[in-house]
Structures are given as C-alpha cells and as structure tokens.
Design a protein around this motif. Structure first.
Motif, PDB file in Angstrom:
ATOM      1  N   ALA A 277      79.395 -28.521  48.301  1.00 38.93           N
ATOM      2  CA  ALA A 277      79.536 -27.080  48.096  1.00 38.93           C
ATOM      3  C   ALA A 277      80.972 -26.680  47.773  1.00 38.93           C
ATOM      4  O   ALA A 277      81.199 -25.681  47.093  1.00 38.93           O
ATOM      5  N   ALA A 278      81.943 -27.457  48.268  1.00 45.99           N
ATOM      6  CA  ALA A 278      83.343 -27.092  48.094  1.00 45.99           C
ATOM      7  C   ALA A 278      83.921 -27.521  46.756  1.00 45.99           C
ATOM      8  O   ALA A 278      84.994 -27.056  46.376  1.00 45.99           O
ATOM      9  N   THR A 279      83.249 -28.381  46.042  1.00 45.75           N
ATOM     10  CA  THR A 279      83.785 -28.819  44.756  1.00 45.75           C
ATOM     11  C   THR A 279      83.733 -27.668  43.763  1.00 45.75           C
ATOM     12  O   THR A 279      82.942 -26.726  43.901  1.00 45.75           O
ATOM     13  N   ARG A 280      84.585 -27.748  42.757  1.00 49.89           N
ATOM     14  CA  ARG A 280      84.685 -26.668  41.766  1.00 49.89           C
ATOM     15  C   ARG A 280      83.330 -26.412  41.115  1.00 49.89           C
ATOM     16  O   ARG A 280      82.909 -25.276  40.963  1.00 49.89           O
ATOM     17  N   THR A 281      82.663 -27.473  40.712  1.00 50.98           N
ATOM     18  CA  THR A 281      81.295 -27.372  40.214  1.00 50.98           C
ATOM     19  C   THR A 281      80.425 -28.079  41.245  1.00 50.98           C
ATOM     20  O   THR A 281      80.487 -29.295  41.366  1.00 50.98           O
ATOM     21  N   PRO A 282      79.655 -27.326  42.028  1.00 46.17           N
ATOM     22  CA  PRO A 282      78.874 -27.959  43.097  1.00 46.17           C
ATOM     23  C   PRO A 282      78.023 -29.115  42.585  1.00 46.17           C
ATOM     24  O   PRO A 282      77.338 -29.005  41.574  1.00 46.17           O
ATOM     25  N   ASP A 283      78.114 -30.237  43.282  1.00 49.66           N
ATOM     26  CA  ASP A 283      77.397 -31.462  42.924  1.00 49.66           C
ATOM     27  C   ASP A 283      76.006 -31.423  43.546  1.00 49.66           C
ATOM     28  O   ASP A 283      75.727 -32.129  44.511  1.00 49.66           O
ATOM     29  N   VAL A 284      75.161 -30.564  42.983  1.00 50.38           N
ATOM     30  CA  VAL A 284      73.817 -30.379  43.518  1.00 50.38           C
ATOM     31  C   VAL A 284      72.815 -30.541  42.380  1.00 50.38           C
ATOM     32  O   VAL A 284      72.905 -29.856  41.371  1.00 50.38           O
ATOM     33  N   ARG A 285      71.896 -31.496  42.556  1.00 53.34           N
ATOM     34  CA  ARG A 285      70.807 -31.713  41.611  1.00 53.34           C
ATOM     35  C   ARG A 285      69.522 -31.826  42.419  1.00 53.34           C
ATOM     36  O   ARG A 285      69.093 -32.937  42.772  1.00 53.34           O
ATOM     37  N   PRO A 286      68.925 -30.691  42.772  1.00 52.40           N
ATOM     38  CA  PRO A 286      67.744 -30.722  43.647  1.00 52.40           C
ATOM     39  C   PRO A 286      66.644 -31.619  43.096  1.00 52.40           C
ATOM     40  O   PRO A 286      66.428 -31.705  41.891  1.00 52.40           O
ATOM     41  N   ALA A 287      65.973 -32.284  44.016  1.00 48.98           N
ATOM     42  CA  ALA A 287      64.871 -33.168  43.650  1.00 48.98           C
ATOM     43  C   ALA A 287      63.852 -33.167  44.787  1.00 48.98           C
ATOM     44  O   ALA A 287      64.163 -32.824  45.920  1.00 48.98           O
ATOM     45  N   VAL A 288      62.643 -33.551  44.445  1.00 45.83           N
ATOM     46  CA  VAL A 288      61.593 -33.749  45.445  1.00 45.83           C
ATOM     47  C   VAL A 288      61.204 -35.219  45.390  1.00 45.83           C
ATOM     48  O   VAL A 288      60.874 -35.748  44.331  1.00 45.83           O
ATOM     49  N   VAL A 289      61.284 -35.875  46.539  1.00 46.48           N
ATOM     50  CA  VAL A 289      61.011 -37.304  46.649  1.00 46.48           C
ATOM     51  C   VAL A 289      59.828 -37.500  47.588  1.00 46.48           C
ATOM     52  O   VAL A 289      59.788 -36.897  48.662  1.00 46.48           O
ATOM     53  N   ASP A 290      58.859 -38.317  47.184  1.00 44.19           N
ATOM     54  CA  ASP A 290      57.722 -38.639  48.042  1.00 44.19           C
ATOM     55  C   ASP A 290      58.057 -39.848  48.911  1.00 44.19           C
ATOM     56  O   ASP A 290      58.693 -40.796  48.454  1.00 44.19           O
ATOM     57  N   ALA A 291      57.614 -39.791  50.162  1.00 50.45           N
ATOM     58  CA  ALA A 291      57.792 -40.920  51.084  1.00 50.45           C
ATOM     59  C   ALA A 291      56.530 -41.073  51.921  1.00 50.45           C
ATOM     60  O   ALA A 291      55.909 -40.072  52.286  1.00 50.45           O
ATOM     61  N   PRO A 292      56.140 -42.298  52.225  1.00 51.29           N
ATOM     62  CA  PRO A 292      54.940 -42.488  53.057  1.00 51.29           C
ATOM     63  C   PRO A 292      55.195 -42.036  54.488  1.00 51.29           C
ATOM     64  O   PRO A 292      56.295 -42.183  55.013  1.00 51.29           O
ATOM     65  N   VAL A 293      54.151 -41.484  55.101  1.00 47.03           N
ATOM     66  CA  VAL A 293      54.195 -41.101  56.511  1.00 47.03           C
ATOM     67  C   VAL A 293      53.452 -42.180  57.280  1.00 47.03           C
ATOM     68  O   VAL A 293      52.250 -42.347  57.103  1.00 47.03           O
ATOM     69  N   ARG A 294      54.175 -42.912  58.136  1.00 46.67           N
ATOM     70  CA  ARG A 294      53.563 -44.004  58.879  1.00 46.67           C
ATOM     71  C   ARG A 294      53.168 -43.604  60.291  1.00 46.67           C
ATOM     72  O   ARG A 294      52.361 -44.267  60.916  1.00 46.67           O
ATOM     73  N   LEU A 295      53.749 -42.531  60.802  1.00 44.42           N
ATOM     74  CA  LEU A 295      53.408 -42.089  62.151  1.00 44.42           C
ATOM     75  C   LEU A 295      52.020 -41.461  62.155  1.00 44.42           C
ATOM     76  O   LEU A 295      51.663 -40.738  61.221  1.00 44.42           O
ATOM     77  N   PRO A 296      51.252 -41.686  63.202  1.00 46.72           N
ATOM     78  CA  PRO A 296      49.926 -41.073  63.284  1.00 46.72           C
ATOM     79  C   PRO A 296      50.057 -39.572  63.535  1.00 46.72           C
ATOM     80  O   PRO A 296      51.089 -39.106  64.035  1.00 46.72           O
ATOM     81  N   PRO A 297      49.030 -38.796  63.189  1.00 47.17           N
ATOM     82  CA  PRO A 297      49.080 -37.356  63.484  1.00 47.17           C
ATOM     83  C   PRO A 297      49.279 -37.142  64.985  1.00 47.17           C
ATOM     84  O   PRO A 297      48.768 -37.889  65.807  1.00 47.17           O
ATOM     85  N   GLY A 298      50.055 -36.138  65.306  1.00 44.81           N
ATOM     86  CA  GLY A 298      50.301 -35.838  66.714  1.00 44.81           C
ATOM     87  C   GLY A 298      51.764 -35.517  66.963  1.00 44.81           C
ATOM     88  O   GLY A 298      52.517 -35.175  66.043  1.00 44.81           O
ATOM     89  N   GLY A 299      52.148 -35.647  68.210  1.00 42.99           N
ATOM     90  CA  GLY A 299      53.484 -35.249  68.638  1.00 42.99           C
ATOM     91  C   GLY A 299      54.616 -36.005  67.967  1.00 42.99           C
ATOM     92  O   GLY A 299      55.627 -35.412  67.597  1.00 42.99           O
ATOM     93  N   ALA A 300      54.470 -37.319  67.802  1.00 44.07           N
ATOM     94  CA  ALA A 300      55.545 -38.103  67.187  1.00 44.07           C
ATOM     95  C   ALA A 300      55.785 -37.673  65.742  1.00 44.07           C
ATOM     96  O   ALA A 300      56.921 -37.507  65.316  1.00 44.07           O
ATOM     97  N   ARG A 301      54.705 -37.474  64.986  1.00 42.56           N
ATOM     98  CA  ARG A 301      54.857 -37.040  63.588  1.00 42.56           C
ATOM     99  C   ARG A 301      55.470 -35.647  63.523  1.00 42.56           C
ATOM    100  O   ARG A 301      56.363 -35.383  62.712  1.00 42.56           O
ATOM    101  N   THR A 302      55.017 -34.752  64.388  1.00 42.57           N
ATOM    102  CA  THR A 302      55.548 -33.390  64.407  1.00 42.57           C
ATOM    103  C   THR A 302      57.035 -33.395  64.729  1.00 42.57           C
ATOM    104  O   THR A 302      57.819 -32.677  64.098  1.00 42.57           O
ATOM    105  N   LEU A 303      57.442 -34.211  65.696  1.00 45.17           N
ATOM    106  CA  LEU A 303      58.859 -34.324  66.051  1.00 45.17           C
ATOM    107  C   LEU A 303      59.671 -34.844  64.869  1.00 45.17           C
ATOM    108  O   LEU A 303      60.742 -34.313  64.552  1.00 45.17           O
ATOM    109  N   ALA A 304      59.176 -35.882  64.202  1.00 46.08           N
ATOM    110  CA  ALA A 304      59.902 -36.442  63.058  1.00 46.08           C
ATOM    111  C   ALA A 304      60.060 -35.407  61.947  1.00 46.08           C
ATOM    112  O   ALA A 304      61.135 -35.280  61.353  1.00 46.08           O
ATOM    113  N   LEU A 305      59.004 -34.652  61.660  1.00 45.68           N
ATOM    114  CA  LEU A 305      59.091 -33.621  60.615  1.00 45.68           C
ATOM    115  C   LEU A 305      60.083 -32.528  61.013  1.00 45.68           C
ATOM    116  O   LEU A 305      60.872 -32.056  60.180  1.00 45.68           O
ATOM    117  N   ALA A 306      60.063 -32.121  62.276  1.00 47.69           N
ATOM    118  CA  ALA A 306      60.992 -31.086  62.741  1.00 47.69           C
ATOM    119  C   ALA A 306      62.437 -31.569  62.656  1.00 47.69           C
ATOM    120  O   ALA A 306      63.316 -30.836  62.185  1.00 47.69           O
TER     121      ALA A 306
END
Length: 176
Positions: A100-129
């Motif tokens: 953010a502090a550079t003269r021209t902000p070095d930001v190139r937004p992207a969306v990256v897919d990643a596998p979710v290995r944790l089962p549904p429940g508390g552990a997955r919710t914690l990781a997402l949070a």
C-alpha cells in the motif's frame, strides 16, 4: 450427565473464572458479579457447544491426524496455532502495508481455488475464520468440487504470488 460433561464444565468454568479475575481483578467487592457472570457464560457455553463424545470427533484422519493426548495436548496445540497465526498475521500485515505504501500499489487481486481437507464442523469453521483474519487473503466461499469427495475454498488475495493456497494448507494442518 457423563464424566466428560462434568470435566468440560469444570475446565470451561475455571477458564472463565480466570478470565474474570484477569479482566476485573481479584477484588472481593466484585465476587458476586463474577460468580453470576461466570455461571451465565458457562451455561451459554455448554448450551451452544455441548461436550461431544470422542466418536463425534472423527474425520481428521483424511489429513493423517490422529488424536493424541488429552486436554493438555490440545492446549499445547492451541498455543502453537496461536503463535503461528500471530506470526503469519504480522508478516501479512507488513506485506500489505508495504504494498500500500509504494508509489504505485503492488496489488493484482486474484481468486485462487484450494482444496478443503478438514471435515465439516468446528475445525473447518475455525480455519475459515482464521483465514479471514490474516491480512492479504480471505476465504470468499466454499463450494463442492466437481467429481471429488472434498470441497474447495475460493481464496481472494491481493496478489497470487502470496500463495494463499499454501497458506490455507498450512493453516488446515495446524488447526487439525
């Protein structure tokens, strides 16, 4: 009520009482307020997240994680996770500030897919949070993967070279 339930109540009650003393101080003038507050918080905690038998905690074997030890081992794991999370947050915050502090902000937004290995429940919710609290990347949404047994998390990032999928995998391993 089982021994597991009473053990969870004792552990949570002790932690809540300790938190009260740390925040309000050990003054006897506030002991009644503390007792009522701790009892209410304990009842809410046990009502919202009741203790589960060990059979309900299955599902982490997909990550190769076996449950070892009791509450002490989990407490150590929680401290290690918190320290790792703090380090990642500081590193991410420095990176975001630098971009953010550079003269021209070095930001190139992207969306990256990643596998979710944790089962549904508390552990997955914690990781997402936790992923959403780390600077530079956030979990946009989860969706089922076409033809696979696991889900996929869409990670929105400031730049693909931040490698959010690797960060997500490391976070899942630590949460597990």
């Amino acid at each position: 009520m089982t021994a597991r339930w009473w053990g969870a109540a004792a552990a949570r009650g002790g932690a809540l009482a300790l938190l009260w003393v740390v925040l309000a101080g050990p003054s006897p003038d506030y002991a009644l307020y503390g007792a009522v507050s701790v009892a209410a918080a304990l009842a809410l905690s046990l009502g919202l997240v009741p203790p589960r038998p060990p059979a309900d905690r299955a599902g982490l074997t997909a990550l190769g994680v076996e449950r070892v030890g009791g509450p002490g081992a989990r407490a150590v794991g929680a401290v290690v996770l918190a320290a790792w999370f703090l380090g990642q947050s500081v590193a991410g915050g420095v990176d975001v500030a630098w971009r953010a502090a550079t003269r021209t902000p070095d930001v190139r937004p992207a969306v990256v897919d990643a596998p979710v290995r944790l089962p549904p429940g508390g552990a997955r919710t914690l990781a997402l949070a936790l992923m959403n609290l780390m600077p530079g990347s956030m979990a946009q949404r989860t969706r089922p993967d076409d033809g696979a047994a696991h889900a996929v998390v869409e990670l929105h990032t400031l730049a693909a070279e931040l490698e959010p999928a690797d960060q997500w995998a490391a976070l899942e391993d630590r949460v597990a």
